[in-house]
Scaffold this active site. Structure first.
Site, short mmCIF file in Angstrom:
data_model
loop_
_atom_site.label_atom_id
_atom_site.label_comp_id
_atom_site.label_asym_id
_atom_site.label_seq_id
_atom_site.Cartn_x
_atom_site.Cartn_y
_atom_site.Cartn_z
N GLU A 5 50.47 -14.63 11.09
CA GLU A 5 49.61 -14.59 9.72
C GLU A 5 50.66 -14.10 8.73
O GLU A 5 50.66 -14.58 7.61
CB GLU A 5 48.47 -13.82 10.43
CG GLU A 5 47.45 -14.48 10.71
CD GLU A 5 47.49 -14.68 12.07
OE1 GLU A 5 48.36 -14.27 12.79
OE2 GLU A 5 46.64 -15.34 12.65
N HIS A 56 36.30 -9.20 16.02
CA HIS A 56 36.09 -10.75 15.49
C HIS A 56 34.80 -10.61 14.64
O HIS A 56 34.51 -11.62 14.12
CB HIS A 56 35.94 -11.72 16.78
CG HIS A 56 37.11 -12.24 17.10
ND1 HIS A 56 37.83 -11.75 18.41
CD2 HIS A 56 37.58 -13.43 16.97
CE1 HIS A 56 38.68 -12.47 18.76
NE2 HIS A 56 38.68 -13.66 18.02
#
Lengths: 379, 441
Positions: free
Chosen positions: A101, A170
């Site tokens: 990322e 998450h």
């Protein structure tokens, strides 16, 4: 099949035929089948289709636009938002990245600085925490640091907030985090119209845009007018939408919570409380004018979000309203937020950790000075 | 050094139609070629492999032994993954049965998870470990209770191998309060202070610095705090996709720099969700990233628990001695999709069939039987026992209560005063209503 579709299909199909990449006829067929046309008077598309079509159209219109992220290509998108794009535009414009990322967010920023228009997908915005240095330090701050000479026309998109049973790492909502940063535009679409219009606006925008979607909304279908399906349809950034007019109470929400707000408003209408629901659409810039105008009309404010309460989006809205419309308020402002805990995994605890429609209804009654025990804050 | 710089990745063509497809060493052209390395010696040729070993003097012993054990296997014309022709046995009877039981537990447990998920008892993201049992069993069964393990979201079997009771893991998956994390963590976040399981992380690469930190604390306790006893070792399990992540490289550097007792275990199952390892990695040979940091590295066939165990033993001993970290790449495969929500459309059926034929449990069973370490009946007894353990775990989890409402606000802090002072001037956590179930903080 073609004849049965609305006249917008002709527009889509011609654009698809003119697009780059392979197999446009098949792509057109896929697109046609994937759209859910009901009657000729109204059409309905899912948020996923809205996003997909918006990205598709912008990529067709401008070859500087490209998509980058994990599983966006061959896997058709982890949540299928980029379905069909690899087949249509080829691997040079739809890039499957390794799981890096920080690396690919920075790469996107550099590409944007040098003239391209990347759309960087984070599989969820939780993973963007590994790249947040680039979102903030190299994307958001560059136009300022360079004295206005280098801008970063990049879009960071992905699902944000809680899904179902995906636990603490998450499920975080990042609206407040990114909303605090000057130099970023932060958009939070709710329905298909928002998704299409805001995505197109974001891609065309010369500044870095953080586009916070919601996984649970991807599959939801919303009716859209023909104008929304037009390829030139965009929505202005920084303008909220009044989803439902009302006189007694202003309820400000964004993303999935708008749906909850509307349902709560329906319930409250039965009790005689007329709720005005505002869909923020944009966290930064925040549409203070619309919010304040509404509060001056109704004189009561409730904010609603899934994220954590302290320093949340609601905190900013409440402060703004108290600062600008204090004398119009008839009741204390109240924020409805997610519980101040990391998201638990257990299903019953998860339900307790996010606002439910009952919570909204109770808070609304409190704001209207109905008899409601403060201890009954949550279901 | 020239040998290393001239190394290029070779893609051996594999004959998938041959009858001995269970052998990793068949080598004619197949329909779909995909990349496998068997041993460094086989890939590089003996001379180059020796050169690599010379290049890493600090690790020479470690690599040499690992390469030798793998190449010994390569030279021994095997009919199957197990070394049935060797006179010298690799495991005692007790060890063999322990390994078998652990792998069968892992497999049965994961199969039961799939069933429970489709019945709605489990929810969210569930990532199953079927096919990779040899890695977990091979490494963790060499550890002591005081050693540490970190894992990724594919952590059920690591938890079980490390000793977390199956009941607790199953209850955690059901979201019940009797789970190892009281139902608050879930499938991807298994923690156990008692058994040294430090997670269970959703972000790949997140567990690696944590394992390195645990190793750091081991070393610190020995050297600064002068604690006695064996130095606890820590193992970080992660996948091929993680080997491209920045944290991995940062940790390789620090671990080798400070000679920390950590073992980096790459479970290379060739796929990261739908992203093939070769599409995302410039040099697919992950073990090669160790020598770049001066670290001992090995590559091992991760479908063979005995080979894994040999390499693991060397690495664990190195770490305990204080000789520093090791990077071990295990070639393995997951038989199921990335998660139970993954349609698994991108993997070739031929590839899946190839690895299914190398099932580690079947291979170990064959080894045990052929070398008469155990009888068929004994193995059947173990399988039955495991079935009962897993059934019992499900019943326990089913019967367990859901967490209380009051549990929502618990465990945010070790010292709950972090919720601040309430409007009545007292700490919020002291208000009897705090845990009565209101979340109005």
């Amino acid at each position: 099949m073609v004849g049965a579709l609305g006249k917008n299909f002709a527009t889509f199909a011609s654009r698809l035929r003119g697009g780059h990449g392979c197999d446009t006829a098949a792509a057109a067929a896929v697109w046609a089948v994937s759209k859910r046309f009901m009657s000729s008077s109204g059409e309905s598309i899912t948020v996923r289709e809205a996003l997909n079509s918006a990205i598709d159209e912008e990529m067709s219109a401008d070859s500087k636009v490209f998509v980058m992220g994990e599983e966006v290509g061959e896997y058709q998108g982890a949540y299928k938002v980029t379905k069909g794009l690899l087949q249509k535009f080829g691997p040079d414009r739809v890039l499957d990245t390794p799981i890096t990322e920080a690396g690919f967010a920075g790469l996107g920023v550099g590409a944007a600085m040098y003239g391209l228009k990347p759309i960087v997908e984070f599989m969820t915005f939780n993973f963007a925490m590994q790249a947040i240095d680039h979102l903030i330090n190299s994307a958001a701050k560059t136009n300022y640091m360079s004295g206005g000479t280098i801008n970063v026309p990049i879009v960071f998109r992905g699902p944000n907030g809680a899904a179902a049973g995906v636990a603490a790492q998450h499920s975080q909502c990042f609206a407040a985090w990114y909303g605090q940063v000057p130099g970023l535009k932060v958009l939070v679409p709710y329905d298909a119209e928002d998704a299409r219009g805001l995505m197109k606006a974001a891609i065309r925008d010369p500044d870095p845009v953080v586009f916070l979607e919601n996984e649970l909304l991807y599959g939801e279908s919303f009716p859209v007018s023909k104008g929304v399906l037009d390829p030139s349809f965009t929505l202005p950034i920084g303008k909220a939408k009044i989803m439902r007019e009302g006189n007694d109470l202003t309820l400000v929400a964004f993303s999935k919570m708008v749906g909850y707000a509307l349902k709560a408003a329906d319930e409250l209408a039965k009790e005689g409380i007329s709720v005005e629901v505002i869909n923020l659409r944009s966290i930064r810039p925040l549409d203070r004018e619309t919010i304040n105008a509404s509060v001056r009309k109704t004189s009561r404010l409730l904010t609603l979000e899934e994220g954590w309460p302290q320093h949340g989006v609601g905190a900013e809205i409440c402060a703004s309203v108290v600062e600008e419309s204090f004398y119009y308020l008839d009741a204390p402002v109240e924020r409805i937020c997610g519980a101040d805990v990391p998201m638990p995994y257990a299903a019953n605890l998860e339900r307790l950790a996010v606002p439910q429609i009952d919570d909204i209804i109770r808070a609304a009654r409190r704001a209207c000075f109905r008899k409601e025990d403060m201890r009954q804050a949550t279901a | 050094m020239a040998a290393i710089s001239s190394l290029r990745v070779v893609r051996p063509q594999i004959d998938l139609t041959s009858a001995t497809s269970s052998s990793p060493y068949a080598g004619s052209v197949g329909e779909k070629a995909f990349f496998r390395i068997h041993s460094r010696k086989q890939l590089l040729g003996a001379a180059a492999a020796d050169a690599v070993e010379k290049a890493c003097p600090a690790a020479a012993n470690g690599i040499a032994r690992a390469a030798v054990s793998s190449s010994r296997i390569a030279k021994g014309a095997p009919k199957s993954c197990a070394k049935s022709n060797k006179p010298e046995l690799l495991v005692t009877r007790d060890e063999g049965l322990e390994l078998y039981e652990d792998m069968v537990l892992g497999r049965s447990f994961e199969d039961m998870c799939a069933q429970m998920y489709y019945r709605g008892k489990m929810f969210g993201f569930v990532h199953l470990y079927n096919g990779q049992e040899a890695v977990s069993t091979g490494f963790i069964k060499l550890l002591k209770k005081g050693d540490y393990v970190t894992s990724t979201y594919r952590d059920h079997v690591h938890a079980l191998s490390k000793g977390v009771p199956a009941r607790q893991v199953m209850a955690e998956l059901f979201g019940k309060t009797t789970g190892c994390c009281r139902g608050q963590g879930g499938s991807m976040h298994m923690f156990s202070a008692e058994h040294g399981l430090l997670g269970g992380f959703a972000f790949i690469g997140e567990g690696i610095p944590v394992a390195v930190g645990a190793a750091f604390s081991s070393k610190y306790k020995r050297e600064v705090l002068k604690e006695e006893g064996d130095m606890p070792v820590s193992i970080a399990f992660f996948g091929d996709g993680t080997a491209n992540n920045g944290q991995f490289f940062e940790c390789l550097n620090m671990a080798q720099l400070w000679k920390l007792p950590v073992i980096f275990v790459v479970e290379n199952n060739l796929w990261a969700i739908g992203m093939s390892h070769f599409r995302s990695t410039s040099d697919p040979e992950i073990w090669k990233k160790g020598p770049a940091f001066g670290m001992a590295s090995a590559h091992v066939d991760g479908m063979d628990v005995l080979k894994v165990r040999e390499v693991a033993r060397e690495a664990v001993e190195r770490a305990r001695r204080g000789d520093g970290p090791t990077l071990i790449e295990c070639e393995t495969y997951r038989f199921r999709g990335h998660s139970l929500a993954d349609p698994d459309e991108l993997r070739e059926p031929a590839e899946k069939a190839h690895y299914a034929a190398r099932d580690p449990i079947v291979a170990l069973k064959k080894y045990l039987l052929e070398n008469e370490i155990a009888t068929e009946a004994e193995l059947k007894t173990i399988e039955k026992k495991i079935d009962e353990v897993v059934e019992d775990a499900v019943e326990f989890a089913d019967a367990s209560p859901l967490p209380e409402r009051s549990q929502l606000l618990e465990n945010v802090f070790a010292d709950p005063k972090g919720f601040g002072i309430g409007p009545d001037g007292r700490y919020r956590c002291e208000d009897p209503g705090f845990t009565a179930g209101t979340a109005q903080v």
